[in-house]
Scaffold this motif. Structure first.
Motif, PDB file in Angstrom:
ATOM      1  N   ALA A   5      -1.453  19.233 -40.776  1.00 33.19           N
ATOM      2  CA  ALA A   5      -1.220  19.573 -39.373  1.00 33.19           C
ATOM      3  C   ALA A   5      -2.247  18.879 -38.484  1.00 33.19           C
ATOM      4  N   ASP A   7      11.429  24.535 -30.722  1.00 35.61           N
ATOM      5  CA  ASP A   7      10.232  25.112 -31.318  1.00 35.61           C
ATOM      6  C   ASP A   7      10.441  25.299 -32.807  1.00 35.61           C
ATOM      7  N   SER A  29       8.079  25.929 -34.963  1.00 36.61           N
ATOM      8  CA  SER A  29       7.017  26.677 -35.631  1.00 36.61           C
ATOM      9  C   SER A  29       7.351  28.148 -35.834  1.00 36.61           C
ATOM     10  N   VAL A  37       5.155  31.032 -37.844  1.00 32.42           N
ATOM     11  CA  VAL A  37       4.389  32.018 -37.085  1.00 32.42           C
ATOM     12  C   VAL A  37       4.793  33.431 -37.513  1.00 32.42           C
ATOM     13  N   LEU A  68      -0.992  30.979 -29.953  1.00 31.63           N
ATOM     14  CA  LEU A  68      -0.553  29.747 -30.624  1.00 31.63           C
ATOM     15  C   LEU A  68       0.538  29.054 -29.802  1.00 31.63           C
ATOM     16  N   MET A  81       0.434  25.338 -28.032  1.00 34.29           N
ATOM     17  CA  MET A  81       1.434  24.280 -28.237  1.00 34.29           C
ATOM     18  C   MET A  81       2.030  23.839 -26.910  1.00 34.29           C
ATOM     19  N   THR A 101       5.399  21.161 -32.264  1.00 39.22           N
ATOM     20  CA  THR A 101       5.766  22.415 -32.935  1.00 39.22           C
ATOM     21  C   THR A 101       5.850  22.222 -34.441  1.00 39.22           C
ATOM     22  N   GLY A 161       2.441  22.607 -35.438  1.00 37.96           N
ATOM     23  CA  GLY A 161       2.171  24.039 -35.350  1.00 37.96           C
ATOM     24  C   GLY A 161       2.703  24.777 -36.567  1.00 37.96           C
ATOM     25  N   ALA A 183       0.399  26.915 -39.038  1.00 35.51           N
ATOM     26  CA  ALA A 183       0.607  28.340 -39.275  1.00 35.51           C
ATOM     27  C   ALA A 183       0.873  28.606 -40.756  1.00 35.51           C
ATOM     28  N   TYR A 188       6.946  28.188 -24.172  1.00 41.70           N
ATOM     29  CA  TYR A 188       6.421  28.141 -25.539  1.00 41.70           C
ATOM     30  C   TYR A 188       5.579  29.372 -25.837  1.00 41.70           C
ATOM     31  N   GLY A 192       6.268  31.979 -28.777  1.00 41.96           N
ATOM     32  CA  GLY A 192       5.216  32.434 -29.681  1.00 41.96           C
ATOM     33  C   GLY A 192       5.135  33.952 -29.719  1.00 41.96           C
TER      34      GLY A 192
END
Lengths: 343, 338, 326
Positions: free
Chosen positions: A308, B85, B87, B91, B123, B127, B142, B145, B149, B236, B240
């Motif tokens: 990352a 998104d 992520s 998350v 988070l 982002m 993302t 991200g 995560a 975003y 999150g």
């Protein structure tokens, strides 16, 4: 020097070289090459050979992304290609001959082309959003691959087939030579003919390009077929590398790697201008990242965090370059020199 | 897009933002088509399997998908602005891990829950800031991200952690009885509340209006004086927050923290949003449509569980096939709108 | 224009529906328990490996033989899908529920629902960590920690001399129960011997390509490798290819220990390319049906039934190779 800094390819290339340098620091003989069984042997060769499928798929993905689309089904096509070819070889009358290997590869490629036609049909004719259209094949396709192999790993022992992914020619891995050939073909076809410009036009502004008389439907169809073709050939490489077809795991998440490579290479997901060379560099960055993890001995628990951070750094590096590139579609015209007015 | 549509006062629902370029009920066509197809699928299921036609089956769809519903709501905000998104799944897993590990260490739920929500929102905001101020594409940020995560999940613990806290256990096992034998879980109430709040924000506040405007044409929105920069970061952050809430709901649902949980959930959320009628290019779509999209994905799973004879790969093929049928029929019924 | 696209849409829809119909045609599912036939709801993890597929096949074949009506559900490796499946089994009022939990924790809620509905539950292949053991009748499966331990113990046996032994470990999927447990078991077995050292450990994701890639990197980063411990046969087979490509002889220059005992692995073992395999038996079907019948009839069953598993050396592999089912 300034134009070098503004070139979109500079920063990804810098990132790639930095990663290689990092490896060199940790292991003194990282860049060393020697001859083994008549071919080159070394970490760099491993990067070339293992990265070839990702580069190939990313090439196909670049053209799809350039038309404002996305192809999530490449992983499933990889699995199907491997499954079909290995199942054919395993059930043929002469499992270790060149003819069998050739036929198996040909069938797999034709299947890939057919799947590309299907994807293209959904997106260009019916007008389904690319992400969903290819998501359908991504889900169902892997099921089809598992159906072909019965959920088991199909091992074959055919040296000719093995050479696609694990063989060498002219001291270099055959897989990277195949990828290079496809790259040259794509570059010539898109940059030496109008095809590249048409692809970019469709991606930048579909409405305007339609009004200008471009047959967007055919262009979009072609790029999905090309993407599937690349995925099928990559599937052959991946399965022949281990002379087995693993329908459950082959090509899993490779679509994410490919899209990441495309974006790192400078092509925008919003479509339009694309860079094949940038994609190649991006794909090699991803492969080198995996190698770096092994060289540095990063424990598996922390690998993702490391990845990352590297991905983010590469993007941040690119950002000012990206912003500058966006502001300057062409360099400012040279103003004529101020004439001295004779007083 | 009709230039007057975004200037009408927000109280008039009939000219509310959404499918701005279309008139009257045609705006709702894709979402209504989705709803109609969902009901049709339910009817087909009831015809094929006798025990399908029960209210509890319908309510189970809600109970088993509370977290996906909340994720889809958050994803709707992001996709409406033309972003994405990736992520959210990671998350969710991170929220679960933080929850489980802190509870195991003896923290009080009243401290853990706000902390988890803060982490998710933080988070997301981070982002959003990177996307906005460094001008990097949402896909990459993302995706990074997501790696981050998920990586943090592994760092927290490789083994799964059970949750034994009494509050969480009661939330997981409580049954809120409705008429007759029917019941729902507290998670459903939370999910419904989130949907209601999101509906209100999107259709009755300036922020919601800006979200739609951003997706329609970012440049025009900026020229109109809307707070483009802040909104872009905010969506975003919203995503999150929703991911964190979804993680809590998943913790209630499964009472565990598992680092490999919720893999691929982001694709499910995106699929639900797109099935619900939202365009990935942004600007058009309804959050209620995303909820119906979640129900559609749920009923496909229910079909397969009731059938009981599909092997693993036929399951995948049938899921893909049903998704395809759905998309095609939706396209058929709403083709005039594009 | 409209007519053409409509036609295209309808054609594609028809195609898709036929495909769905073809797959689900074998459905005709009989719901609920009517008569003497036991209905079993089986929630499988997914189809992530050949082992898992063999496990599924074993369960399905045994069900047919035993006259059990099997409702099979594939969770695509997601816990929420397994919870949904079990909930729908409860809804459909099956006689017994069996499943392989994809993760150890988080099942209390749905198992309580099954208990309240008076449907007995059997765990297969993996355990749950619920404190309340009355939620399930029995657990039938392998002990991953023991598998890692057997591998380590064989190595300790083999390296009695006081020379340092460099071991590289190719792990399974990060965070998965088999990978965690096998790693732990192996480390426990070798920790008392100071000569045995794990010099590198990376994840090959339980696949051949993963094993090959990791081994290639190990060979380049560590000049002196003596032993490879791979968490499953596939990773070991990939490692063999990497070792051969580097000009070394697997089994002789570098010893290989793996777990699983799939047919390809056993073949390699009988050829001397692998040195030792610990079996992880997926063929639980018969034992499962047996237990299911007992449980439905109300009989007592032991809380823990360990699958019969053994270990194999080269000679043993040569003897049993032809009779390996998968």
């Amino acid at each position: 020097m300034k134009s070098l800094l503004k070139n979109r390819l500079t920063w990804p290339l810098v990132a790639l070289l930095a990663l290689l340098a990092l490896n060199q620091v940790f292991r003194a003989d990282f860049l060393a090459l020697r001859m083994q069984d008549g071919h080159l042997y070394g970490s760099l060769i491993d990067i070339l050979r293992n990265g070839a499928p990702t580069v190939l798929i990313a090439l196909g993905m670049t053209l799809v992304v350039a038309t404002r689309g996305i192809d999530l089904s490449v992983g499933a096509i990889v699995a199907i290609a491997g499954a079909i070819s290995c199942s054919y070889i395993a059930s043929s009358s002469d499992p270790s001959s060149l003819a069998t290997a050739g036929t198996a590869a040909a069938i797999a490629v034709v299947a890939g082309l057919a799947l590309g036609v299907w994807n293209g049909f959904l997106v260009s004719v019916i007008g389904v959003q690319p992400i969903i259209a290819t998501l359908v094949l991504m889900t169902a396709g892997r099921g089809v691959a598992q159906l072909v192999t019965g959920g088991q790993i199909v091992s074959v022992s055919n040296d000719h087939y093995k050479s696609i992914g694990a063989g060498y020619a002219f001291t270099l891995p055959i897989s990277i030579l195949i990828t290079a050939a496809v790259f040259v073909l794509a570059a010539v076809l898109t940059r030496r003919t109008a095809l590249g410009t048409l692809i970019e036009a469709v991606g930048i502004n579909p409405v305007a390009s339609r009004l200008a008389g471009i047959r967007a439907r055919n262009i979009i169809w072609i790029v999905y077929v090309f993407s599937a073709l690349c995925a099928a050939i990559a599937g052959l490489m991946i399965s022949s590398n281990v002379t087995a077809a693993d329908a459950n795991n082959a090509g899993l998440y490779i679509e994410m790697d490919a899209i990441l490579a495309v974006v790192i290479g400078g092509t925008s997901l919003a479509g339009g201008r694309y860079s094949l060379v940038g994609t190649v560099i991006g794909a090699f960055i991803i492969q080198t990242l995996t190698t770096t993890v092994y060289t540095l001995g990063i424990p598996p628990e922390v690998t993702l965090v490391f990845k990352a951070l590297v991905v983010l750094s590469v993007c941040l590096l690119q950002a000012p370059a990206a912003r500058n590139a966006l502001r300057r579609f062409r360099p400012a015209p040279k103003l004529p020199a101020k004439e001295k007015v004779a007083i | 897009m009709s230039p007057l549509s975004t200037l009408t006062p927000p109280l008039k629902k009939s000219s509310a933002i959404g499918y701005g370029r279309l008139r009257g009920g045609a705006r709702y066509a894709p979402t209504l088509a989705t709803l109609g197809l969902f009901l049709a699928m339910f009817a087909v299921g009831a015809g094929m399997y006798p025990s399908f036609l029960s209210g509890q089956v319908l309510l189970n769809l809600f109970i088993d998908n509370t977290f996906l519903t909340v994720l889809a709501v958050g994803m709707t905000f992001v996709i409406l602005t033309g972003g994405i998104d990736l992520s959210v799944g990671a998350v969710v897993a991170l929220s679960m891990m933080v929850c489980a590990s802190l509870l195991q260490a003896g923290w009080n739920p009243s401290m853990v829950i706000p902390l988890v929500i803060l982490i998710g929102g933080g988070l997301g905001t981070l982002m959003g800031l990177v996307i906005q101020y460094f001008d990097i594409q949402p896909f990459i940020v993302t995706l990074a991200g997501m790696f981050l995560a998920r990586g943090l999940c592994y760092v927290i613990s490789l083994d799964s952690i059970p949750v034994t806290d009494p509050f969480f256990t009661s939330m997981a096992q409580a049954r809120i009885p409705l008429a007759g034998d029917l019941f729902i879980s507290p998670g459903v109430l939370i999910a419904v509340a989130v949907v209601a709040v999101a509906f209100f924000i999107l259709h009755h506040t300036r922020f919601g209006r800006t979200v739609y405007a951003l997706g329609g044409n970012e440049h025009s929105a900026m020229l109109m004086g809307l707070n483009v920069k802040g909104t872009k970061v905010a969506v975003y952050a919203v995503s999150g927050l929703c991911s964190a809430v979804a993680g809590l709901l998943f913790s209630f649902y499964s009472l565990s923290g598992y680092s490999l949980a919720a893999q691929g959930m982001e694709l499910d959320a995106i699929a639900a949003v797109v099935i619900g009628g939202t365009l990935l290019t942004g600007g058009t779509g309804y959050v209620l449509g995303s909820v119906v999209g979640v129900l559609v994905l749920g009923i496909v799973q229910t079909f397969i569980a009731y059938d009981g004879t599909l092997s693993s790969w036929w399951t995948k093929i049938v899921i893909g096939g049903l998704l395809l049928v759905f998309i095609l029929l939706q396209r058929l019924f709403s083709r005039k709108t594009y | 224009m409209i007519k053409k696209s409509m036609f295209a849409v309808l054609a594609a829809t028809g195609l898709a529906l036929t495909a769905c119909g073809g797959g689900g045609a074998s459905a005709g599912a009989a719901n609920g328990s009517g008569g003497d036939k036991i209905t079993m709801g089986f929630a499988q993890v997914g189809a992530e490996s050949g082992w898992r597929t063999a496990n599924t096949k074993s369960v399905q074949e045994s069900a047919k033989e035993a006259g059990v009506d099997l409702k099979f559900s594939d969770a695509q490796q997601k816990q929420e899908n397994q919870i949904k499946a079990i909930r729908s089994f409860v809804q459909q009022k099956v006689d017994v529920i069996a499943f392989s939990p994809v993760v150890e924790s988080g099942w209390d809620t749905v198992l309580k629902e099954a208990k309240d509905a008076k449907i007995p539950v059997i765990l297969t292949d993996r355990a749950v960590d619920s404190k309340d053991t009355s939620l399930y009748k029995t657990f039938l499966g392998s002990d991953f920690v023991a598998e890692g331990k057997k591998a380590g113990e064989w190595l300790v046996e083999q390296s009695k001399s006081s020379e340092p032994v460099n071991i590289v470990e190719i792990q399974g999927t990060t965070g998965s129960a088999p990978a965690n447990d096998r790693k732990q078991g192996f480390e426990d077995a070798i920790k008392d011997d100071p000569d045995l050292k794990i010099v590198a450990s990376q994840s090959g994701d339980f696949t051949r390509s993963g094993g090959k890639q990791v081994m290639e990197a190990f060979l380049k980063n560590n000049p002196d490798i003596d032993v490879v411990f791979a968490h499953n046969d596939d990773e070991g087979l990939g490692a063999i290819e990497a070792i051969e490509a580097a000009g070394k002889v697997p089994g002789k220059d570098i010893k290989i220990i793996t777990i699983d005992a799939v047919k390809d692995g056993m073949t390699a073992l009988s050829n001397g390319k692998i040195n030792f395999i610990v079996e992880c038996n997926p063929l639980l079907g018969d034992q499962l049906m047996d237990l299911a019948k007992k449980v439905v009839a109300g009989q007592d069953v032991p809380q823990r039934v360990v699958t019969e598993e053994t270990t194999f050396t080269m000679e043993q592999a040569k003897q049993v190779l032809s009779s390996r089912q998968y």
